[in-house]
Design a protein around this motif. Structure first.
Motif, PDB file in Angstrom:
ATOM      1  N   LYS A 119       0.547  -0.998   0.090  1.00 50.55           N
ATOM      2  CA  LYS A 119      -0.131   0.289  -0.086  1.00 50.55           C
ATOM      3  C   LYS A 119       0.633   1.656  -0.150  1.00 50.55           C
ATOM      4  O   LYS A 119       2.096   0.982   0.811  1.00 50.55           O
ATOM      5  CB  LYS A 119      -0.646  -0.149   0.548  1.00 50.55           C
ATOM      6  N   ARG A 120       0.131   2.304  -0.676  1.00 47.95           N
ATOM      7  CA  ARG A 120       1.042   3.484  -0.809  1.00 47.95           C
ATOM      8  C   ARG A 120       0.337   4.779  -0.639  1.00 47.95           C
ATOM      9  O   ARG A 120      -1.407   4.637   0.059  1.00 47.95           O
ATOM     10  CB  ARG A 120       1.622   3.575  -2.377  1.00 47.95           C
ATOM     11  N   GLY A 121       0.300   5.997  -0.261  1.00 47.23           N
ATOM     12  CA  GLY A 121       0.289   7.093  -0.241  1.00 47.23           C
ATOM     13  C   GLY A 121      -1.600   7.364  -1.595  1.00 47.23           C
ATOM     14  O   GLY A 121      -2.197   7.921  -0.767  1.00 47.23           O
ATOM     15  N   ASP A 122      -1.142   6.448  -2.178  1.00 50.75           N
ATOM     16  CA  ASP A 122      -2.015   6.555  -3.724  1.00 50.75           C
ATOM     17  C   ASP A 122      -2.836   5.500  -3.746  1.00 50.75           C
ATOM     18  O   ASP A 122      -3.667   5.506  -4.515  1.00 50.75           O
ATOM     19  CB  ASP A 122      -1.360   7.060  -5.291  1.00 50.75           C
ATOM     20  N   ASN A 123      -2.753   4.763  -2.321  1.00 55.22           N
ATOM     21  CA  ASN A 123      -3.267   3.318  -2.535  1.00 55.22           C
ATOM     22  C   ASN A 123      -3.394   2.619  -1.282  1.00 55.22           C
ATOM     23  O   ASN A 123      -2.359   1.747  -1.101  1.00 55.22           O
ATOM     24  CB  ASN A 123      -2.730   2.398  -3.766  1.00 55.22           C
ATOM     25  N   ARG A 124      -4.284   3.771  -1.005  1.00 52.50           N
ATOM     26  CA  ARG A 124      -4.646   3.334   1.114  1.00 52.50           C
ATOM     27  C   ARG A 124      -5.102   1.625   0.821  1.00 52.50           C
ATOM     28  O   ARG A 124      -5.823   1.462   0.115  1.00 52.50           O
ATOM     29  CB  ARG A 124      -5.170   4.038   1.393  1.00 52.50           C
ATOM     30  N   ASP A 125      -4.998   1.454   2.472  1.00 51.13           N
ATOM     31  CA  ASP A 125      -5.629  -0.164   2.486  1.00 51.13           C
ATOM     32  C   ASP A 125      -6.796   0.528   2.891  1.00 51.13           C
ATOM     33  O   ASP A 125      -7.758   1.228   3.498  1.00 51.13           O
ATOM     34  CB  ASP A 125      -4.748  -0.230   3.776  1.00 51.13           C
ATOM     35  N   LYS A 126      -7.874  -0.783   1.980  1.00 52.10           N
ATOM     36  CA  LYS A 126      -9.363   0.223   2.600  1.00 52.10           C
ATOM     37  C   LYS A 126      -9.627  -0.790   3.516  1.00 52.10           C
ATOM     38  O   LYS A 126     -11.070  -0.047   4.169  1.00 52.10           O
ATOM     39  CB  LYS A 126      -9.600  -1.187   0.965  1.00 52.10           C
ATOM     40  N   ASN A 160       6.713   7.193   0.431  1.00 53.08           N
ATOM     41  CA  ASN A 160       5.051   7.309  -0.040  1.00 53.08           C
ATOM     42  C   ASN A 160       4.310   5.721   0.205  1.00 53.08           C
ATOM     43  O   ASN A 160       3.183   5.766   0.919  1.00 53.08           O
ATOM     44  CB  ASN A 160       4.615   7.061  -1.185  1.00 53.08           C
ATOM     45  N   ASN A 161       4.981   4.577   1.349  1.00 60.87           N
ATOM     46  CA  ASN A 161       4.820   3.647   1.200  1.00 60.87           C
ATOM     47  C   ASN A 161       4.831   3.857   2.915  1.00 60.87           C
ATOM     48  O   ASN A 161       4.149   2.898   3.437  1.00 60.87           O
ATOM     49  CB  ASN A 161       5.614   2.270   1.303  1.00 60.87           C
ATOM     50  N   LEU A 162       5.191   4.856   3.222  1.00 61.17           N
ATOM     51  CA  LEU A 162       4.460   5.185   5.316  1.00 61.17           C
ATOM     52  C   LEU A 162       3.748   5.356   5.414  1.00 61.17           C
ATOM     53  O   LEU A 162       3.131   6.500   6.154  1.00 61.17           O
ATOM     54  CB  LEU A 162       6.187   6.422   5.847  1.00 61.17           C
ATOM     55  N   VAL A 163       2.594   4.578   5.235  1.00 62.43           N
ATOM     56  CA  VAL A 163       1.130   4.378   5.668  1.00 62.43           C
ATOM     57  C   VAL A 163       0.669   4.196   6.642  1.00 62.43           C
ATOM     58  O   VAL A 163       1.566   3.311   7.077  1.00 62.43           O
ATOM     59  CB  VAL A 163       0.296   4.137   4.101  1.00 62.43           C
ATOM     60  N   LEU A 164      -0.866   4.599   7.317  1.00 60.68           N
ATOM     61  CA  LEU A 164      -0.892   4.016   8.276  1.00 60.68           C
ATOM     62  C   LEU A 164      -1.148   2.397   7.963  1.00 60.68           C
ATOM     63  O   LEU A 164      -2.501   2.831   6.725  1.00 60.68           O
ATOM     64  CB  LEU A 164      -2.373   4.581   8.861  1.00 60.68           C
TER      65      LEU A 164
END
Length: 236
Positions: A119-126, A160-164
């Motif tokens: 997952k990335r900032g432009d492809n968040r975990d649903k 960009n991969n450092l998403v919650l």
């Protein structure tokens, strides 16, 4: 004599969940969402892979289940407790996201609950988005979750991969659940987080998926697993 000093506190946690289940509350629905979203994430993750390989070796259900559960830890599904601990400590001490993240960096510690391999900032975990939407709509307070989101905003400025991720979302929201219930003192909440209750949500949920993978392999009469040679890289 068998001494179980944490039983009363565990009982309060169970009472909290069961009382909400009996009245069909939003909190119970949140717990149900957590279990549904974490039950399975496909056959490629370490836990499912281990379970599938073990089942195909002809082992029984319990052996197959345990082989998958034993992979749960800081790198796979076991970061909920640590995420809750670090987010709570940082928020309660009034640290800004910058101070929190950079402080962790200086200590050489990755921020639990932040980061994903896909997952990335432009492809968040649903799964994260669903949990956040439900909490914002139904929880009386989401202060810990909003703090985690602020941390994510800062970490995304780094990569960009450092998403919650789902561990961070569940960890922060469970803090909001405990704090907003009115059933626990600050000391009890600290104890719940410190002991490691929250990873139990992931273990409970993922057990459902691993049992499913076990029975799928047996139903399909899959033979002993052998990893393909072309996927092996030999080094000198």
């Amino acid at each position: 004599m068998l001494v179980c000093p944490c039983l009363p506190l565990l009982s309060k946690v169970l009472v909290l969940v069961m009382s909400f289940l009996s009245c069909g509350s939003n909190v119970a629905f949140h717990d149900t969402i957590c279990i549904m979203l974490c039950a399975d994430h496909g056959p490629c993750v370490s836990g499912a892979h281990n379970t599938i390989v073990t089942a195909r070796a002809g082992k029984d259900l319990v052996s197959s289940l345990v082989s998958g559960l034993l992979t749960i830890g800081p790198r796979f599904g076991g970061a909920i407790d640590d995420a809750a601990r670090y987010f709570k400590d940082a928020y309660d001490r009034g640290l800004t996201p910058y101070e929190f993240v950079e402080g962790m960096k200086k200590k050489g510690i990755r921020v639990p609950g932040i980061g994903h391999r896909i997952k990335r900032g432009d492809n968040r975990d649903k799964r994260v988005e669903l949990l956040q939407l439900f909490a914002r709509t139904n929880f009386p307070s989401v202060k810990y979750m909003e703090y985690a989101v602020q941390v994510e905003t800062y970490t995304l400025s780094k990569a960009n991969n450092l998403v919650l991720n789902v561990d961070g979302a569940i960890g922060s929201l469970f803090l909001d659940l405990l704090a907003g219930s009115g059933m626990f003192t600050k000391q009890e909440i600290d104890e719940i987080v410190e002991i490691g209750y929250l990873n139990g949500l992931f273990v409970l949920a993922r057990s459902i998926g691993l049992i499913g993978h076990t029975f799928d392999q047996k139903r399909l009469k899959q033979p002993l697993y052998r990893h393909p040679w072309e996927d092996v890289l030999y080094t000198k």
